[in-house]
Design a protein around this motif. Structure first.
Motif, PDB file in Angstrom:
ATOM      1  N   GLU A  34       9.466   1.602   2.522  1.00  0.00           N
ATOM      2  CA  GLU A  34       8.184   1.373   1.866  1.00  0.00           C
ATOM      3  C   GLU A  34       8.262   0.490   0.627  1.00  0.00           C
ATOM      4  O   GLU A  34       7.314  -0.233   0.319  1.00  0.00           O
ATOM      5  N   ASP A  35       9.371   0.534  -0.110  1.00  0.00           N
ATOM      6  CA  ASP A  35       9.464  -0.313  -1.308  1.00  0.00           C
ATOM      7  C   ASP A  35      10.298  -1.575  -1.067  1.00  0.00           C
ATOM      8  O   ASP A  35      10.663  -2.270  -2.003  1.00  0.00           O
ATOM      9  N   PHE A  36      10.587  -1.862   0.206  1.00  0.00           N
ATOM     10  CA  PHE A  36      11.287  -3.075   0.607  1.00  0.00           C
ATOM     11  C   PHE A  36      12.674  -3.199  -0.039  1.00  0.00           C
ATOM     12  O   PHE A  36      13.162  -4.298  -0.272  1.00  0.00           O
ATOM     13  N   SER A  37      13.315  -2.064  -0.253  1.00  0.00           N
ATOM     14  CA  SER A  37      14.637  -2.075  -0.886  1.00  0.00           C
ATOM     15  C   SER A  37      15.771  -1.960   0.123  1.00  0.00           C
ATOM     16  O   SER A  37      16.933  -2.177  -0.219  1.00  0.00           O
ATOM     17  N   ALA A  38      15.444  -1.606   1.391  1.00  0.00           N
ATOM     18  CA  ALA A  38      16.489  -1.423   2.396  1.00  0.00           C
ATOM     19  C   ALA A  38      15.906  -1.535   3.796  1.00  0.00           C
ATOM     20  O   ALA A  38      14.717  -1.271   4.017  1.00  0.00           O
ATOM     21  N   VAL A  39      16.757  -1.934   4.750  1.00  0.00           N
ATOM     22  CA  VAL A  39      16.362  -1.942   6.156  1.00  0.00           C
ATOM     23  C   VAL A  39      16.356  -0.510   6.675  1.00  0.00           C
ATOM     24  O   VAL A  39      17.323   0.226   6.504  1.00  0.00           O
ATOM     25  N   TYR A  81      -3.800   2.871   3.706  1.00  0.00           N
ATOM     26  CA  TYR A  81      -3.525   1.659   2.928  1.00  0.00           C
ATOM     27  C   TYR A  81      -4.719   1.248   2.075  1.00  0.00           C
ATOM     28  O   TYR A  81      -4.564   0.545   1.089  1.00  0.00           O
ATOM     29  N   SER A  82      -5.920   1.696   2.446  1.00  0.00           N
ATOM     30  CA  SER A  82      -7.101   1.369   1.650  1.00  0.00           C
ATOM     31  C   SER A  82      -7.301   2.338   0.487  1.00  0.00           C
ATOM     32  O   SER A  82      -8.009   2.032  -0.462  1.00  0.00           O
ATOM     33  N   ASP A  83      -6.683   3.509   0.579  1.00  0.00           N
ATOM     34  CA  ASP A  83      -6.801   4.545  -0.455  1.00  0.00           C
ATOM     35  C   ASP A  83      -5.657   5.529  -0.261  1.00  0.00           C
ATOM     36  O   ASP A  83      -5.688   6.362   0.646  1.00  0.00           O
ATOM     37  N   ARG A  84      -4.630   5.408  -1.103  1.00  0.00           N
ATOM     38  CA  ARG A  84      -3.438   6.250  -0.946  1.00  0.00           C
ATOM     39  C   ARG A  84      -3.743   7.736  -1.114  1.00  0.00           C
ATOM     40  O   ARG A  84      -2.992   8.589  -0.648  1.00  0.00           O
ATOM     41  N   ASN A  85      -4.860   8.049  -1.770  1.00  0.00           N
ATOM     42  CA  ASN A  85      -5.216   9.449  -2.022  1.00  0.00           C
ATOM     43  C   ASN A  85      -6.303   9.960  -1.074  1.00  0.00           C
ATOM     44  O   ASN A  85      -6.837  11.046  -1.282  1.00  0.00           O
ATOM     45  N   CYS A 137      -2.117  -4.360   1.175  1.00  0.00           N
ATOM     46  CA  CYS A 137      -2.068  -3.097   1.912  1.00  0.00           C
ATOM     47  C   CYS A 137      -0.680  -2.479   1.928  1.00  0.00           C
ATOM     48  O   CYS A 137      -0.492  -1.406   2.509  1.00  0.00           O
ATOM     49  N   PHE A 138       0.293  -3.141   1.322  1.00  0.00           N
ATOM     50  CA  PHE A 138       1.655  -2.615   1.269  1.00  0.00           C
ATOM     51  C   PHE A 138       2.001  -2.197  -0.156  1.00  0.00           C
ATOM     52  O   PHE A 138       1.527  -2.802  -1.127  1.00  0.00           O
ATOM     53  N   GLN A 139       2.833  -1.191  -0.257  1.00  0.00           N
ATOM     54  CA  GLN A 139       3.305  -0.772  -1.569  1.00  0.00           C
ATOM     55  C   GLN A 139       4.343  -1.766  -2.079  1.00  0.00           C
ATOM     56  O   GLN A 139       4.939  -2.523  -1.313  1.00  0.00           O
ATOM     57  N   LYS A 182       7.220  -7.606  -4.670  1.00  0.00           N
ATOM     58  CA  LYS A 182       7.654  -7.741  -6.057  1.00  0.00           C
ATOM     59  C   LYS A 182       9.117  -8.167  -6.118  1.00  0.00           C
ATOM     60  O   LYS A 182       9.973  -7.594  -5.458  1.00  0.00           O
ATOM     61  N   GLY A 183       9.363  -9.205  -6.913  1.00  0.00           N
ATOM     62  CA  GLY A 183      10.727  -9.683  -7.103  1.00  0.00           C
ATOM     63  C   GLY A 183      11.234 -10.603  -6.017  1.00  0.00           C
ATOM     64  O   GLY A 183      12.327 -11.163  -6.138  1.00  0.00           O
TER      65      GLY A 183
END
Length: 278
Positions: free
Chosen positions: A178-183, A201-205, A246-248, A261-262
């Motif tokens: 989800e945070d694109f830190s690993a496969v 994705y439109s409302d996480r809550n 729509c992605f974290q 990010k990054g």
């Protein structure tokens, strides 16, 4: 929390159950999405198009007077945006809640689109027309386990010389956590991904809890399925951004597009394919 089922024989025998679970989940999503700022339904009713000018509108071209079949249309805002641009549209989705809402919006806006509620794989039983364009976009084929059957449906409904167009999120993107830190997931379609979902994705809550079932599809599978069923690839484009937040772990740039990010423009986020039927 996600987990993976790698026994493909077991998976295929239970497909109806998986599709039904996904349908119920998308019914829940529709109930939330219709009021979400992400979709801005009120803005659409005031004339806003939900299509992306620099991607699908630019690449698909003039649709005036052409018949257009929109596969996996959710509650129809893209379908109705094409209708406003002069296409003669039919939208298809397996969510009964989404299709009912699409029909209500269509009637309220005095548009003339048609909407069919069924699984894409069952469309031949529910529609006997042929189309100039078959269109699908953004988060679609990951809900389908078998792209050979999908491509057969596309070829069946296209007129000779007709255009198929897809814009969707990149296969590499779906490999990541989800945070694109690993496969996290396999690139090839060798497993089913089971996701215990909370929110949207439109409302996480959002008050949504569901179990969903999905499949990753590499470019080789996508393109070979289309070629097998007589479609000629005209273009394949890749993009290092998403038009949707729509992605974290993403951020919006000055150009209005979202990137990881990054990562800047180092990571592919979406693609488009345009093909014609011989």
């Amino acid at each position: 929390m996600d987990f993976i089922i790698s026994d493909l024989n077991k998976m295929m025998s239970d497909l109806d159950n998986y599709f039904e679970a996904n349908r119920r989940s998308w019914n829940q999503r529709t109930s939330v999405h219709k009021d979400a700022a992400f979709y801005d339904l009120e803005g659409f009713k005031k004339g806003r198009s939900v299509l992306n000018e620099q991607i699908e509108v630019k690449e698909l071209g003039d649709v005036r007077g052409k018949t257009l079949l929109h596969l996996q249309c959710h509650f129809g805002l893209d379908t109705l945006s094409w209708q406003r641009m002069g296409a003669i549209c039919t939208g298809v989705d397996f969510s009964d809640t989404a299709i009912q809402l699409a029909r209500e919006i269509n009637e309220e806006m005095k548009l003339e689109a048609k909407f069919i509620q069924c699984n894409v794989y069952d469309l031949e039983k529910n529609c006997n027309e042929k189309f100039d364009i078959v269109f699908t976009s953004y988060g679609t084929i990951g809900w389908l386990p078998d792209l050979d059957k999908w491509a057969a449906v596309i070829a069946h409904f296209l007129k000779p010389g007709g255009i198929f167009y897809i814009a969707d999120f990149h296969p590499v993107l779906w490999m990541m956590n989800e945070d694109f830190s690993a496969v996290k997931y396999h690139y090839l379609n060798e497993e089913m991904i089971v996701d215990e979902v909370e929110g949207s994705y439109s409302d996480r809550n959002a008050p949504i809890k569901a179990t969903e079932y999905g499949w990753n599809h590499p470019f080789s599978e996508i393109i070979n399925a289309l070629i097998k069923h007589g479609l000629q690839i005209q273009q394949l484009n890749e993009f290092t951004f998403s038009p949707y937040g729509c992605f974290q772990h993403t951020e919006k740039g000055e150009d209005g597009m979202w990137r990881i990010k990054g990562m800047g423009d180092k990571f592919p986020m979406m693609y488009s394919i345009k093909a014609t039927k011989a």
